[in-house]
Scaffold this motif. Sequence first.
Motif, PDB file in Angstrom:
ATOM      1  N   THR A   1     -10.332   0.840   5.185  1.00 10.78           N
ATOM      2  CA  THR A   1     -10.134   0.850   3.720  1.00 10.78           C
ATOM      3  C   THR A   1     -10.583   1.951   2.931  1.00 10.78           C
ATOM      4  OG1 THR A   1     -11.438  -1.192   3.438  1.00 10.78           O
ATOM      5  CG2 THR A   1      -9.295  -1.499   3.226  1.00 10.78           C
ATOM      6  N   LEU A   2     -12.049   2.233   3.485  1.00  8.41           N
ATOM      7  CA  LEU A   2     -12.837   3.477   2.786  1.00  8.41           C
ATOM      8  C   LEU A   2     -11.866   4.818   2.963  1.00  8.41           C
ATOM      9  CD1 LEU A   2     -16.685   2.722   3.394  1.00  8.41           C
ATOM     10  CD2 LEU A   2     -15.140   2.943   1.144  1.00  8.41           C
ATOM     11  N   ALA A   3     -11.321   4.785   4.273  1.00 10.80           N
ATOM     12  CA  ALA A   3     -10.486   6.104   4.610  1.00 10.80           C
ATOM     13  C   ALA A   3      -9.261   6.196   3.678  1.00 10.80           C
ATOM     14  CB  ALA A   3     -10.095   5.980   6.104  1.00 10.80           C
ATOM     15  N   CYS A   4      -8.717   5.175   3.057  1.00 12.62           N
ATOM     16  CA  CYS A   4      -7.832   5.287   2.205  1.00 12.62           C
ATOM     17  C   CYS A   4      -7.975   4.979   0.792  1.00 12.62           C
ATOM     18  CB  CYS A   4      -6.602   3.987   2.576  1.00 12.62           C
ATOM     19  SG  CYS A   4      -5.058   4.258   1.985  1.00 12.62           S
TER      20      CYS A   4
ATOM     21  N   ALA B   1      -3.859 -12.816   5.452  1.00 10.87           N
ATOM     22  CA  ALA B   1      -5.013 -12.830   4.221  1.00 10.87           C
ATOM     23  C   ALA B   1      -4.907 -11.582   3.552  1.00 10.87           C
ATOM     24  CB  ALA B   1      -6.015 -13.413   4.652  1.00 10.87           C
ATOM     25  N   GLY B   2      -5.141 -10.368   4.462  1.00 14.16           N
ATOM     26  CA  GLY B   2      -5.485  -9.085   3.747  1.00 14.16           C
ATOM     27  C   GLY B   2      -4.464  -8.778   2.972  1.00 14.16           C
ATOM     28  N   LEU B   3      -2.948  -8.892   3.473  1.00 15.45           N
ATOM     29  CA  LEU B   3      -1.925  -8.562   2.687  1.00 15.45           C
ATOM     30  C   LEU B   3      -1.771  -9.315   1.446  1.00 15.45           C
ATOM     31  CD1 LEU B   3       0.893  -8.144   5.345  1.00 15.45           C
ATOM     32  CD2 LEU B   3      -0.088  -6.476   4.065  1.00 15.45           C
ATOM     33  N   LEU B   4      -2.237 -10.647   1.454  1.00 15.65           N
ATOM     34  CA  LEU B   4      -2.087 -11.292   0.204  1.00 15.65           C
ATOM     35  C   LEU B   4      -3.294 -10.962  -0.694  1.00 15.65           C
ATOM     36  CD1 LEU B   4      -1.265 -14.975   1.934  1.00 15.65           C
ATOM     37  CD2 LEU B   4       0.318 -13.133   0.597  1.00 15.65           C
TER      38      LEU B   4
ATOM     39  N   VAL C   1      -4.312  -6.916  -6.040  1.00 14.50           N
ATOM     40  CA  VAL C   1      -5.368  -6.012  -6.286  1.00 14.50           C
ATOM     41  C   VAL C   1      -4.956  -4.396  -6.227  1.00 14.50           C
ATOM     42  CG1 VAL C   1      -7.253  -7.603  -5.842  1.00 14.50           C
ATOM     43  CG2 VAL C   1      -6.421  -5.863  -4.006  1.00 14.50           C
ATOM     44  N   LEU C   2      -3.680  -4.271  -5.941  1.00 15.38           N
ATOM     45  CA  LEU C   2      -3.091  -2.865  -5.791  1.00 15.38           C
ATOM     46  C   LEU C   2      -3.576  -1.771  -6.793  1.00 15.38           C
ATOM     47  CD1 LEU C   2       0.409  -3.060  -4.101  1.00 15.38           C
ATOM     48  CD2 LEU C   2      -1.771  -1.929  -3.264  1.00 15.38           C
ATOM     49  N   ARG C   3      -3.474  -2.595  -7.924  1.00 14.33           N
ATOM     50  CA  ARG C   3      -3.835  -1.585  -9.271  1.00 14.33           C
ATOM     51  C   ARG C   3      -5.083  -1.467  -9.487  1.00 14.33           C
ATOM     52  NH1 ARG C   3       0.932  -2.190 -12.866  1.00 14.33           N
ATOM     53  NH2 ARG C   3      -0.444  -2.245 -14.738  1.00 14.33           N
TER      54      ARG C   3
ATOM     55  N   ALA D   1       2.165   1.070  -0.297  1.00 12.90           N
ATOM     56  CA  ALA D   1       2.685   0.691   1.290  1.00 12.90           C
ATOM     57  C   ALA D   1       1.302   1.030   2.059  1.00 12.90           C
ATOM     58  CB  ALA D   1       3.862   1.321   1.614  1.00 12.90           C
ATOM     59  N   TYR D   2       0.566   2.197   1.779  1.00 14.92           N
ATOM     60  CA  TYR D   2      -0.339   2.609   2.749  1.00 14.92           C
ATOM     61  C   TYR D   2      -1.863   1.861   2.429  1.00 14.92           C
ATOM     62  CZ  TYR D   2       2.582   6.212   4.902  1.00 14.92           C
ATOM     63  OH  TYR D   2       3.596   6.914   5.316  1.00 14.92           O
ATOM     64  N   LYS D   3      -1.908   1.520   1.242  1.00 22.49           N
ATOM     65  CA  LYS D   3      -2.971   0.774   0.813  1.00 22.49           C
ATOM     66  C   LYS D   3      -2.908  -0.739   1.264  1.00 22.49           C
ATOM     67  CE  LYS D   3      -4.245   1.187  -3.668  1.00 22.49           C
ATOM     68  NZ  LYS D   3      -3.980   1.610  -4.883  1.00 22.49           N
ATOM     69  N   LEU D   4      -1.751  -1.188   1.241  1.00 22.98           N
ATOM     70  CA  LEU D   4      -1.473  -2.506   1.718  1.00 22.98           C
ATOM     71  C   LEU D   4      -1.724  -2.389   3.472  1.00 22.98           C
ATOM     72  CD1 LEU D   4       1.459  -4.135   0.142  1.00 22.98           C
ATOM     73  CD2 LEU D   4      -0.773  -4.912  -0.105  1.00 22.98           C
ATOM     74  N   ALA D   5      -1.190  -1.353   3.887  1.00 17.18           N
ATOM     75  CA  ALA D   5      -1.293  -1.273   5.438  1.00 17.18           C
ATOM     76  C   ALA D   5      -2.753  -1.102   5.758  1.00 17.18           C
ATOM     77  CB  ALA D   5      -0.866  -0.125   6.034  1.00 17.18           C
ATOM     78  N   ALA D   6      -3.770  -0.410   4.960  1.00 17.99           N
ATOM     79  CA  ALA D   6      -5.216  -0.310   5.177  1.00 17.99           C
ATOM     80  C   ALA D   6      -5.917  -1.923   5.085  1.00 17.99           C
ATOM     81  CB  ALA D   6      -5.644   0.727   4.260  1.00 17.99           C
ATOM     82  N   PHE D   7      -5.381  -2.505   4.167  1.00 18.51           N
ATOM     83  CA  PHE D   7      -6.077  -3.655   3.861  1.00 18.51           C
ATOM     84  C   PHE D   7      -5.693  -4.689   5.079  1.00 18.51           C
ATOM     85  CE2 PHE D   7      -6.147  -3.040  -0.863  1.00 18.51           C
ATOM     86  CZ  PHE D   7      -7.461  -3.493  -1.177  1.00 18.51           C
TER      87      PHE D   7
END
Lengths: 242, 279
Positions: B31-34, B77-80, B85-87, B174-180
């Motif tokens: 997640t830090l990498a993103c 759970a990570g996606l949920l 918290v995306l914003r 999309a990429y932040k969700l993938a990282a999560f």
Amino acid sequence: MNAIPAGVTLLDVRGLHAGYGRSDVLHGIDVRIEQGRIASIIGANGAGKTTTLLAISGLLPVRAGSIEFSGARIDGRTAHAIVSSGVTQVPEGRLILSQMSVRENLELGAWTRHGRAAVDDDIEAMFARFPILRERAALAAGSLSGGEQQMLAIARGLMARPKLLLLDEPSLGLAPKLVAQIFGIIESLREEGQSILLVEQNARQALAISDYAYVMERGSVVREGPAGEVARDPAVISAYLG
Amino acid sequence: MHALTAFYSAHSALINQIGVNALLALSIWVTLACGQLSLGNMGFMAITAYASVLLVLRAHWPFFPAVLAGTGLAAIAGLLLGWPVLRLRGVFLAIATIGFGEIVRIFAVNLSVTGGAEGIAGIPQLASTPIIYSSLALAVFLLWRLTRSRAGRAFAAIAQDEVAAAGLGIDPAAYKLAAFAIGAAIAGYAGALSAFSSFFISPTDYSFGRVVDMLASAVVGGIGSVGGPVLGSILLTLLPETLRFLQNYRDVINGLILLFVIVFLPQGLWSLVDRRRAS
């Protein structure tokens, strides 16, 4: 380069309202851009020029009004989807990715495209157009001078092969000699058929290279017309060209 | 050979711990990498640990299917967690995700199926050293591939400037969700390995201090490369052990050493490796 004949409406903005927080900055803007032409928006700091561009490129929500591009509504689409549909913004302050190399910035500019070979060809074309970028290709973009960063930002915008290029204050903070060079580049892009919406405080230079111009004051368009006519308007001369 | 066997049997717990901690540091590194400071990974650890332990002990599932099911649960759970918290950015994201981790822990304290505050005892030792280290090797390889991929370039661009990335046509959401989801899956998987290499688990294993250790390992090792978090975990796990002779002063010296590493190597320990390779 483009299937649409020159002179046909490419972007049609009607009654645009947008703003920050509770207040509207734009109070119903109408802007139209024709294929293969340069249209410019001039005006003082805080007139709403940048806000207009941010709303068109989807980085700021449209509160009312419509934005049509190539015949399709794009208001309400996300910023990345608008890039995919052919509108690329070269933002004010350039927003280059300073820790990445010049070449990586150019490669990212082609994010929405497919086909490695064509992208490599275009990077070569950018190096031919901006020779200084070839010399700096492997350096971190943040180490470039202001003028070089502006060239990189324009080159990166062109890497998307946009149907419409939005340029936000490309001459901001540059020395006069560099300003002339940047405007020369914009003019040569038009000659190649690139449609451009230019936002500038440097009204004299902007009007000199534009086909059509809009004058903005406090969130509204107060004057519009062919750039030559706007440049001869006494009110415009005293306010912006004096 | 005999000396090696003796060394391993004396230190196998510590060796396993290094491998698990390296996976945990990688989970927060993703997640830090993103560009996202997400600090809820102790919650994902708990979800997979409890789920897989219960599947093995109560439902008599085999080890790997149980761990993979628990890992999938953590990814969901990570996606949920990621969606609402995306914003959020920076410290606001950190606080929201810490809140998630605490909620999971409090559920574990209060539910009867998780054994409450006492936890669950009698967990079979199914996560062997070869399993832990082959998992780590696979994770390092896949994450290294990720950094070299199109997604990796998107992560780097979003980490540097999300608005600029969106302006290039990259979809930050999309990429932040993938990282999560990836970070949650790795944290969860490591949590399961940790559970199956100790005899019991309890909610205290998933407190806030756990994610501080992960973050410290990633930062001390260096977040610029996938090797950094691994190196950081080795140091942070071994250092307190090698300082045992200092007795009461152990934590003080441990803290000072970490402080010095951060001050003099702000890019992390891995920057020494990169520098050597460059020269």
